[in-house]
Design a protein around this motif. Structure first.
Motif, mmCIF file in Angstrom:
data_model
loop_
_atom_site.group_PDB
_atom_site.id
_atom_site.type_symbol
_atom_site.label_atom_id
_atom_site.label_comp_id
_atom_site.label_asym_id
_atom_site.label_seq_id
_atom_site.Cartn_x
_atom_site.Cartn_y
_atom_site.Cartn_z
ATOM 1 N N ASP A 30 0.878 -1.173 -0.048
ATOM 2 C CA ASP A 30 0.075 -0.031 0.109
ATOM 3 C C ASP A 30 0.900 1.117 -0.138
ATOM 4 O OD1 ASP A 30 -2.123 -1.830 0.011
ATOM 5 O OD2 ASP A 30 -2.608 -1.150 1.955
ATOM 6 N N GLY A 31 2.121 1.208 0.672
ATOM 7 C CA GLY A 31 2.929 2.299 0.799
ATOM 8 C C GLY A 31 3.604 2.530 -0.564
ATOM 9 N N ILE A 32 3.611 1.478 -1.310
ATOM 10 C CA ILE A 32 4.323 1.737 -2.576
ATOM 11 C C ILE A 32 3.218 2.280 -3.639
ATOM 12 C CG2 ILE A 32 5.251 0.520 -4.673
ATOM 13 C CD1 ILE A 32 6.599 -1.670 -2.680
ATOM 14 N N LYS A 33 2.140 1.660 -3.390
ATOM 15 C CA LYS A 33 1.240 2.250 -4.179
ATOM 16 C C LYS A 33 0.916 3.752 -3.961
ATOM 17 C CE LYS A 33 -1.452 -1.956 -5.024
ATOM 18 N NZ LYS A 33 -2.620 -2.640 -4.406
ATOM 19 N N LEU A 34 0.899 4.352 -2.738
ATOM 20 C CA LEU A 34 0.606 5.543 -2.399
ATOM 21 C C LEU A 34 1.818 6.518 -2.698
ATOM 22 C CD1 LEU A 34 -1.516 6.817 -0.578
ATOM 23 C CD2 LEU A 34 -0.050 6.588 1.338
ATOM 24 N N SER A 35 3.154 5.771 -2.918
ATOM 25 C CA SER A 35 4.193 6.756 -3.428
ATOM 26 C C SER A 35 3.953 7.031 -4.819
ATOM 27 C CB SER A 35 5.436 5.958 -3.134
ATOM 28 O OG SER A 35 5.634 5.078 -3.750
ATOM 29 N N GLY A 36 3.443 6.296 -5.767
ATOM 30 C CA GLY A 36 3.339 6.497 -7.059
ATOM 31 C C GLY A 36 4.610 6.133 -7.838
ATOM 32 N N ALA A 37 5.490 5.368 -7.189
ATOM 33 C CA ALA A 37 6.608 4.734 -7.656
ATOM 34 C C ALA A 37 6.538 3.443 -8.564
ATOM 35 C CB ALA A 37 7.634 4.432 -6.412
ATOM 36 N N LYS A 38 7.412 2.943 -9.255
ATOM 37 C CA LYS A 38 7.082 1.875 -10.231
ATOM 38 C C LYS A 38 7.461 0.847 -9.217
ATOM 39 C CE LYS A 38 9.240 -0.487 -13.833
ATOM 40 N NZ LYS A 38 10.228 -0.564 -14.923
ATOM 41 N N MET A 39 6.653 -0.097 -9.193
ATOM 42 C CA MET A 39 6.909 -1.457 -8.112
ATOM 43 C C MET A 39 7.429 -2.622 -9.179
ATOM 44 S SD MET A 39 4.734 -3.602 -5.266
ATOM 45 C CE MET A 39 3.078 -3.222 -6.100
ATOM 46 N N THR A 40 8.585 -3.233 -8.873
ATOM 47 C CA THR A 40 8.859 -4.443 -9.377
ATOM 48 C C THR A 40 9.086 -5.475 -8.523
ATOM 49 O OG1 THR A 40 10.243 -3.205 -10.919
ATOM 50 C CG2 THR A 40 10.913 -5.208 -10.926
ATOM 51 N N ARG A 41 8.458 -6.716 -8.460
ATOM 52 C CA ARG A 41 8.512 -7.637 -7.495
ATOM 53 C C ARG A 41 9.427 -8.689 -7.780
ATOM 54 N NH1 ARG A 41 2.208 -8.868 -5.968
ATOM 55 N NH2 ARG A 41 1.988 -7.432 -4.244
ATOM 56 N N TYR A 42 10.038 -8.899 -6.863
ATOM 57 C CA TYR A 42 11.187 -10.141 -7.092
ATOM 58 C C TYR A 42 10.700 -11.272 -6.577
ATOM 59 C CZ TYR A 42 13.365 -8.710 -2.712
ATOM 60 O OH TYR A 42 13.666 -8.390 -1.310
ATOM 61 N N ALA A 43 11.108 -12.514 -6.928
ATOM 62 C CA ALA A 43 10.704 -13.994 -6.307
ATOM 63 C C ALA A 43 11.016 -14.033 -4.973
ATOM 64 C CB ALA A 43 11.301 -15.203 -6.882
ATOM 65 N N HIS A 44 10.245 -14.776 -3.931
ATOM 66 C CA HIS A 44 10.408 -14.564 -2.498
ATOM 67 C C HIS A 44 11.867 -15.026 -2.058
ATOM 68 C CE1 HIS A 44 9.489 -14.926 1.643
ATOM 69 N NE2 HIS A 44 9.476 -16.322 1.689
ATOM 70 N N CYS A 45 12.557 -14.195 -1.299
ATOM 71 C CA CYS A 45 13.951 -14.508 -0.648
ATOM 72 C C CYS A 45 14.621 -14.788 -1.978
ATOM 73 C CB CYS A 45 13.658 -15.830 0.418
ATOM 74 S SG CYS A 45 13.049 -14.958 1.975
ATOM 75 N N ASP A 46 14.612 -14.474 -3.071
ATOM 76 C CA ASP A 46 15.533 -14.942 -4.045
ATOM 77 C C ASP A 46 16.233 -13.752 -4.185
ATOM 78 O OD1 ASP A 46 16.600 -15.784 -6.475
ATOM 79 O OD2 ASP A 46 14.913 -16.833 -7.195
ATOM 80 N N ALA A 47 17.726 -13.795 -4.020
ATOM 81 C CA ALA A 47 18.536 -12.643 -4.293
ATOM 82 C C ALA A 47 18.849 -12.607 -5.736
ATOM 83 C CB ALA A 47 19.834 -13.040 -3.320
ATOM 84 N N ASP A 48 18.997 -13.938 -6.143
ATOM 85 C CA ASP A 48 19.561 -13.877 -7.809
ATOM 86 C C ASP A 48 18.578 -13.311 -8.512
ATOM 87 O OD1 ASP A 48 21.629 -15.256 -7.214
ATOM 88 O OD2 ASP A 48 20.624 -17.374 -7.428
ATOM 89 N N ASP A 49 16.900 -13.391 -8.135
ATOM 90 C CA ASP A 49 16.170 -12.891 -9.125
ATOM 91 C C ASP A 49 16.129 -11.327 -8.790
ATOM 92 O OD1 ASP A 49 14.083 -12.848 -10.879
ATOM 93 O OD2 ASP A 49 12.454 -12.596 -9.218
ATOM 94 N N LEU A 50 16.451 -10.738 -7.617
ATOM 95 C CA LEU A 50 16.543 -9.217 -7.327
ATOM 96 C C LEU A 50 17.548 -8.939 -8.199
ATOM 97 C CD1 LEU A 50 15.877 -6.865 -5.648
ATOM 98 C CD2 LEU A 50 17.565 -7.652 -3.927
ATOM 99 N N TYR A 51 18.793 -9.713 -8.128
ATOM 100 C CA TYR A 51 19.980 -9.138 -8.683
ATOM 101 C C TYR A 51 19.588 -8.853 -10.284
ATOM 102 C CZ TYR A 51 24.672 -9.076 -10.812
ATOM 103 O OH TYR A 51 25.825 -8.595 -11.508
#
Ligand SMILES: Cc1ncc(COP(=O)(O)O)c(C=O)c1O
Length: 382
Positions: free
Chosen positions: A131-152
């Protein structure tokens, strides 16, 4: 009442939820004689008379400050005492208290992020972060749960000017711990800011029970630590700990701090008393960890999937919503309160019982829970 189009839509939505076993009701379970595995008061401080007495004395000695926004009301020394206590506990330069953890997340994220920011959010982050991200107007990119490789992968290909990574430290429905050290490495490489939500880790992890950031020794590398005062601390409120500059930023732009009434003395005093109690009695966190480990081992031995739980939160995945509800009702008949958690609170096909172990549970309680789960497995054979 005029049967408007909106009411018709709401009626249809409720009927549909009931049909799909997704209809929710407020809790109606009394505590009397029940083994409670639903509470977020992990250290069972809400039952500690010594915390209550300490809080009463603090509130009695500090009846200053009126009920209005913190920016326009008169000054309550309890806010100062609480924020100093949190900053000292967290070894941070400063702290700022909000009215709830939900409010802290929505305010902090919308204060630091803008339309220029891309926020990288773990897929299982708490709803208040989303909800905070939506309120900020920022672009949201979700990465796979606890997956540092996907975040990278996602961060290294991002062309956004500003980057912020947000993760829960202990996940509220899975009880696993985020790979925060790897996240810090990635963030530093790509100039991203890091925010960690310690709601389910404070009072649980680290030598001083400060949370995962302390446990993993990452205090210097995380920009924003956020937490709640409503779980292990058994009070009410949320907080930020970190730099004095970020505190100034929130005081000047966090809308729920500016436009909402501050917390009353009684709550502030409770929060201070509870944190002081935790800091002086860190053994209770270690005892809780041992109890959680015992229950997790027993549940796994019976053959349930507890995902990667490593903390006091132990999911017992059934997959189907109907089975989760049936198991929760069966446990209720055995005198055990353990809620069925269904989508959208968890991903599709991962409905579960969420056991939250608290310090007040006895060895007998834990043995009884395991006995009943074994009985269910015997009857249902899966
Ligand atoms: C991870 C997480 N963050 C934030 C919150 C919100 O905290 P509060 O209940 O104090 O509003 C919760 C509450 O469930 C939570 O689980």
């Amino acid at each position: 009442m005029n049967d408007s189009t909106i009411l018709k839509r709401i009626r249809k939505d409720i009927a549909n939820r009931k049909k799909l076993n997704l209809f929710r009701v407020t809790a109606n379970f009394s505590e009397e004689g029940v083994i409670d595995l639903s509470t977020n008061s992990y250290l069972s401080l809400h039952k500690r008379k010594e915390v209550f007495r300490m809080a009463v004395e603090l509130a009695d000695n500090n009846l200053h400050g009126n009920l209005s926004s913190r920016l326009i009301g008169t000054y309550s020394p309890l806010y100062d005492i609480l924020e100093h206590e949190i900053a000292d506990w967290k070894q941070a330069e400063s702290a700022l208290v909000f009215n709830s953890g939900y409010s802290a997340n929505t305010c902090i994220i919308s204060a630091v992020a803008s339309r220029e920011t891309e926020i990288f959010s773990d897929r299982l982050n708490h709803a208040s972060i989303i909800d905070g991200i939506k309120l900020s107007g920022a672009k949201m990119t979700r990465y796979a749960h606890c997956d540092a490789d996907d975040l990278y992968k996602k961060l290294s290909t991002s062309t956004s000017k500003e980057k912020l990574i947000i993760t829960d430290s202990v996940f509220s429905m899975d009880g696993d711990i985020a790979p925060i050290a790897e996240i810090c490495d990635i963030a530093e490489k790509y100039g991203a800011m890091i925010m960690v939500d310690e709601a389910h880790a404070e009072g649980i992890l680290g030598d001083n029970l400060c949370g995962a950031v302390e446990f993993l020794n990452l205090g210097e590398r995380v920009d924003i630590v956020m937490g709640t005062l409503s779980k292990s601390i058994a009070g009410l409120g949320g907080y930020f700990s970190g730099s004095a500059m970020l505190r100034d930023c929130f005081v000047n732009s966090a809308r729920s701090l500016i436009y909402s009434t501050a917390l009353p003395h009684s709550i502030l005093a409770w929060n201070i008393a509870a944190i002081r109690f935790i800091r002086r009695n860190t053994y209770i966190g270690r005892e809780l960890a041992a109890r959680s480990e015992t229950l997790r081992r027993l549940i796994r031995e019976i053959g349930f999937n507890t995902l990667n739980s490593a903390t006091q939160i132990i999911p017992c995945v059934t997959g189907s919503e109907t089975e989760a509800l049936m198991l929760s009702r069966y446990l209720a008949d055995c005198g055990i309160k353990a809620p069925a958690i269904r989508p959208p609170a968890v991903p599709q096909k991962t409905a579960r019982i969420r056991f939250s172990v608290s310090h007040g549970l006895t060895e007998n309680d834990i043995a009884r829970v395991a006995f009943c789960l074994k009985g269910w497995k015997g009857q249902n054979g899966r």
